[in-house]
Design a protein around this motif. Structure first.
Motif, PDB file in Angstrom:
ATOM      1  N   ARG A 132       0.853  -1.194   0.000  1.00  0.00           N
ATOM      2  CA  ARG A 132       0.000   0.000   0.000  1.00  0.00           C
ATOM      3  C   ARG A 132       0.884   1.237   0.000  1.00  0.00           C
ATOM      4  O   ARG A 132       1.809   1.350   0.816  1.00  0.00           O
ATOM      5  N   LEU A 133       0.594   2.183  -0.898  1.00  0.00           N
ATOM      6  CA  LEU A 133       1.363   3.419  -1.014  1.00  0.00           C
ATOM      7  C   LEU A 133       0.421   4.607  -0.909  1.00  0.00           C
ATOM      8  O   LEU A 133      -0.591   4.670  -1.620  1.00  0.00           O
ATOM      9  N   ALA A 134       0.766   5.541  -0.045  1.00  0.00           N
ATOM     10  CA  ALA A 134      -0.044   6.743   0.126  1.00  0.00           C
ATOM     11  C   ALA A 134       0.387   7.811  -0.870  1.00  0.00           C
ATOM     12  O   ALA A 134       1.548   7.879  -1.266  1.00  0.00           O
ATOM     13  N   PRO A 135      -0.551   8.709  -1.265  1.00  0.00           N
ATOM     14  CA  PRO A 135      -0.186   9.792  -2.172  1.00  0.00           C
ATOM     15  C   PRO A 135       0.633  10.845  -1.431  1.00  0.00           C
ATOM     16  O   PRO A 135       0.627  10.870  -0.193  1.00  0.00           O
ATOM     17  N   PRO A 136       1.323  11.733  -2.150  1.00  0.00           N
ATOM     18  CA  PRO A 136       1.399  11.821  -3.624  1.00  0.00           C
ATOM     19  C   PRO A 136       2.350  10.774  -4.196  1.00  0.00           C
ATOM     20  O   PRO A 136       3.195  10.240  -3.495  1.00  0.00           O
TER      21      PRO A 136
END
Length: 762
Positions: free
Chosen positions: A98-102
């Motif tokens: 899981r990667l958060a923005p930006p």
């Protein structure tokens, strides 16, 4: 595979649910530590690779927030449009990410191979599906290859393993294996450390009918075939040994699959039971292939239908102990109704089998592992004639207790040993009817029990990183009859980083089974069959490629046979034999020699997108026996030349294809047969001199994956015997005892069988 399907459903449930299952990812990404504010919409290219190997991962699921998921291509790339939300990446065999923005462009995600939350246990002996150092010719096949090579028509894992190099497969209606010329009964089948000959749907007491493995392919983790010399951890086999391991259920939620085709249906469920420390997996199969086979080719004499179920429960007790419960049950019917009308002809053969196992494993300290397993197997059979009267009826039972100890004080030294007790019981009756009155002429009942105890000790030592030495002893005692002592020695030397030479020699023994001693043709005083095996192999491996050359020699003594059961002619031209209850005898000696070459490509676990994976194998072998009646004759499973080509290919992002080609010189007709000048087959004085026509078969399969909001569809299509080659198998013949003419000695096997199927995974 099922992990991908499950994730496709889960991603639609929202980010809050994703946070519960995506906790073990290894991610490398660039982020900017700016103050929280709405991110600007941006198009992002995502590259997904293996954290261990750096290889691109195809078919990974990438999703931005609640948008529709996309799938990575063969180069590991996927494109997201206007992504301002969290990016989730999932792939079967890997921990989720899981990667958060930006997000930067490109966004590089490295997925770590998935590791289930189980206790760490040192295992000395190799598990099924794993090769062992210093064992020449051993072949291992994993779950992904098993899945790609499995057939929609005959969803039978043993038939899948018949595609392995060196395995003779000329009888398409039988699931047993013949390896290097050994008969079916001399090839051992081990399921989760339980060795038994009852793990097949078949017709008991009747030869040349058919069989299907009593195993569900959805529940299997891996398998390994040891074709010749090597450790005898389970013993009681003078030929090859096939070891199969079932897999535990997953603990990250309930998953499953349902598949249906025109000729079979299968399904399974797996997941946790109340807690992730206890998991289950259970599957069912139902075959109804007879109607399509007979419509395609009405000349097929017999067909097989079966229903079975298999289940397993695994529980972790603390951090160092594990319990496992396995259940297996099935029923089958071999149907020849309408084919024969004589009073002693088989019309229907029914069989029911059930098996239960309980296993415990514990780690004691840093170097010791102990395991205990108990098992019980029961089988009931009934064969009927066209009047629905019994020909053969009976029951067979087996009980097993096996204790294992393993010790590995250093990586270069290990020791393992086991003690085992196995008890067999058989009871039944056989009836022969008068051909005219169709009333019973004779009715013979049989009953018997026997107990086999045994054990082994095996040591391995690597004095140098390029050298592995091993050896051991095994003893088996058949109570009130005989004790057999065997052993083995192994050595492997790495000549370079890519090249190694391996050699092994072993002495094997196989006890007579309970029917051979106490059945209608039993001889209670039979001795162990014995064999000395010698194997030498040269192996090369670089990256995904491997090449192996193996030479083997097997010498047998005290081989079991019923020489007076079949009709034959004496050298003087007189009729002899023909006793249906001719006793079993230690009647022959034998020798098998040959060479095998195997070129194989294996892709890394979880990595897709290679051009192909599979093998090309060639084997040459010669098996000969001698007895008091026949000084020299070819073995019934003597197959001189065998070529096997198997390949699986990724075509685009969603297509898979598999093909298998087998071409071989065929087995002899088992018996005393020969050609006459007018082309008819007659009785002869030479055994196994007449051969079946050469064998050839091409199978093609293709699979297409369709992502769905809550799972995925798998669409299958296949063609067995795609070229419609005419292959033949031997059947029980009719013999005119006055003219010696033999009638209907063989029958055509499976024609081209097209099949389609659909599966839903979640």
């Amino acid at each position: 595979m099922t992990n991908v399907a499950a994730m496709k459903g889960l991603v639609r449930l929202g980010a809050c649910l994703w946070s519960l299952v995506c906790s073990e990812a290894t991610v490398v990404a660039q982020t900017r530590p700016e103050a929280a504010r709405p991110a600007a919409a941006t198009n992002v290219r995502v590259l997904v690779t293996d954290a261990a190997t750096g290889a691109a991962i195809a078919d990974a699921i990438v999703q931005c927030g609640q948008a529709a998921p996309v799938i990575t291509d063969l180069s590991g790339f996927a494109s997201l449009i206007s992504c301002v939300s969290t990016v989730d990446v999932t792939r079967d065999g890997y921990a989720s990410a899981r990667l958060a923005p930006p997000h930067t462009d490109p966004l590089h995600v490295r997925l770590a191979p998935e590791r289930r939350a189980t206790e760490t246990v040192t295992v000395v002996g190799p598990a099924a599906g794993e090769t062992e150092a210093a064992v020449p010719g051993q072949i291992a096949i994993g779950r992904e290859e098993l899945a790609m090579l499995r057939s929609v028509t005959f969803d039978d894992p043993i038939r899948t393993l018949q595609q392995l190099p060196g395995v003779a497969t000329s009888d398409e209606l039988r699931a047993e294996l013949s390896v290097r010329g050994s008969p079916f009964r001399q090839v051992g089948l081990v399921l989760d450390e339980v060795k038994s000959r009852l793990l097949v749907h078949t017709v008991r007491g009747v030869e040349q009918t058919g069989s299907v493995a009593l195993l569900n392919a959805d529940l299997l983790e891996a398998a390994s075939l040891t074709p010749g010399a090597g450790p005898q951890r389970f013993g009681n086999t003078v030929g090859a040994e096939l070891s199969i391991r079932t897999r535990p259920g997953r603990s990250d939620g309930v998953h499953g699959r349902a598949m249906a085709s025109a000729i079979a249906s299968t399904g399974y469920l797996e997941g946790p039971l109340l807690t992730d420390r206890v998991t289950f997996i259970a599957g069912v199969r139902r075959s109804y292939a007879s109607w399509i086979v007979r419509r395609i080719d009405p000349d097929v004499s017999g067909t097989f239908e079966f229903t079975d179920a298999q289940a397993k429960v695994d529980a972790r007790v603390g951090t160092r102990q594990r319990l496992s419960l396995g259940l297996l049950a099935g029923t089958s019917a071999y149907d020849e109704r309408g084919r024969r009308t004589s009073a002693n002809a088989l019309d229907v053969g029914e069989n029911e089998t059930a098996m239960g196992t309980l296993a415990w494993q514990a780690q004691l300290g840093a170097h010791w592992v102990v395991r205990q397993r108990v098992a019980a197997i029961s089988s009931r059979y009934r064969n009927e004639n066209p009047d629905a009267l019994p020909l053969d009826t009976g029951t067979e039972h087996e009980w097993l207790s096996r204790s294992i100890v393993e010790w590995a004080p250093t990586p270069s030294v290990s020791l393992d040993g086991a003690a085992q007790v196995q008890r067999f019981a058989s009871r039944g009756a056989s009836t022969v009817y008068h051909p005219t009155t169709r009333r019973p002429d004779s009715d013979v009942a049989h009953a018997g029990t026997q107990t086999l105890t045994g054990g082994h000790v095996h040591a391995r030592w690597s004095p140098h990183r390029a050298v592995t030495l091993g050896g051991g002893l095994r003893a088996d005692r058949l109570h009130a009859l005989e004790t057999f002592v065997g052993g083995w020695a192994q050595a492997q030397v790495a000549l370079s980083a890519d090249l190694a030479i391996t050699a092994a020699v072993s002495r094997h023994g196989q006890s007579p089974d309970v029917l051979q001693r106490f059945g209608p043709a039993g001889t209670a005083t039979l001795a162990f069959e014995r064999a000395r095996l010698l194997d030498v192999g040269l192996g090369w491996r670089r990256g995904a490629w491997g090449l192996a050359l193996n030479l083997y020699d097997r010498r047998e003594t005290d081989g079991l046979d019923t020489p007076d059961r079949q009709f034959r002619l004496t050298p003087e031209g007189r009729l002899a034999g023909g006793n249906p209850r001719a006793p079993w005898l230690n009647a022959w000696t034998g020798q098998a020699r040959g060479a095998e070459v195997l070129l194989r490509r294996q892709s890394a676990p979880g990595v897709r997108g290679v051009r192909w994976s599979g093998w090309i194998g060639y084997g040459y072998g010669r098996t000969t026996y001698g007895s008091a009646i026949d000084p020299s004759f070819a073995g019934a499973f003597d197959q001189r030349h065998l070529v096997t080509v198997s390949a699986t290919t990724q075509i685009g992002e969603r297509w898979d294809a598999a093909t298998t080609l087998r071409v071989a010189t065929n087995w002899p007709y088992e018996g005393w047969f020969g050609p006459r000048a007018d082309g008819r087959i007659v009785l002869a004085a030479e055994r196994n001199a007449l051969r079946l026509p050469d064998y050839g078969r091409l199978d093609l399969r293709v699979r297409y994956r369709v992502p769905l909001p809550r799972g995925r569809l798998l669409l299958f299509a296949e063609a067995l015997n795609a070229t419609n080659a005419a292959n033949y198998r031997q059947v029980s013949a009719s013999i005119d005892t006055r003219t010696f003419v033999v009638g209907r000695l063989s029958e055509k096997q499976l024609p081209i069988i097209p099949a389609v199927g659909i599966a839903y995974e979640f």
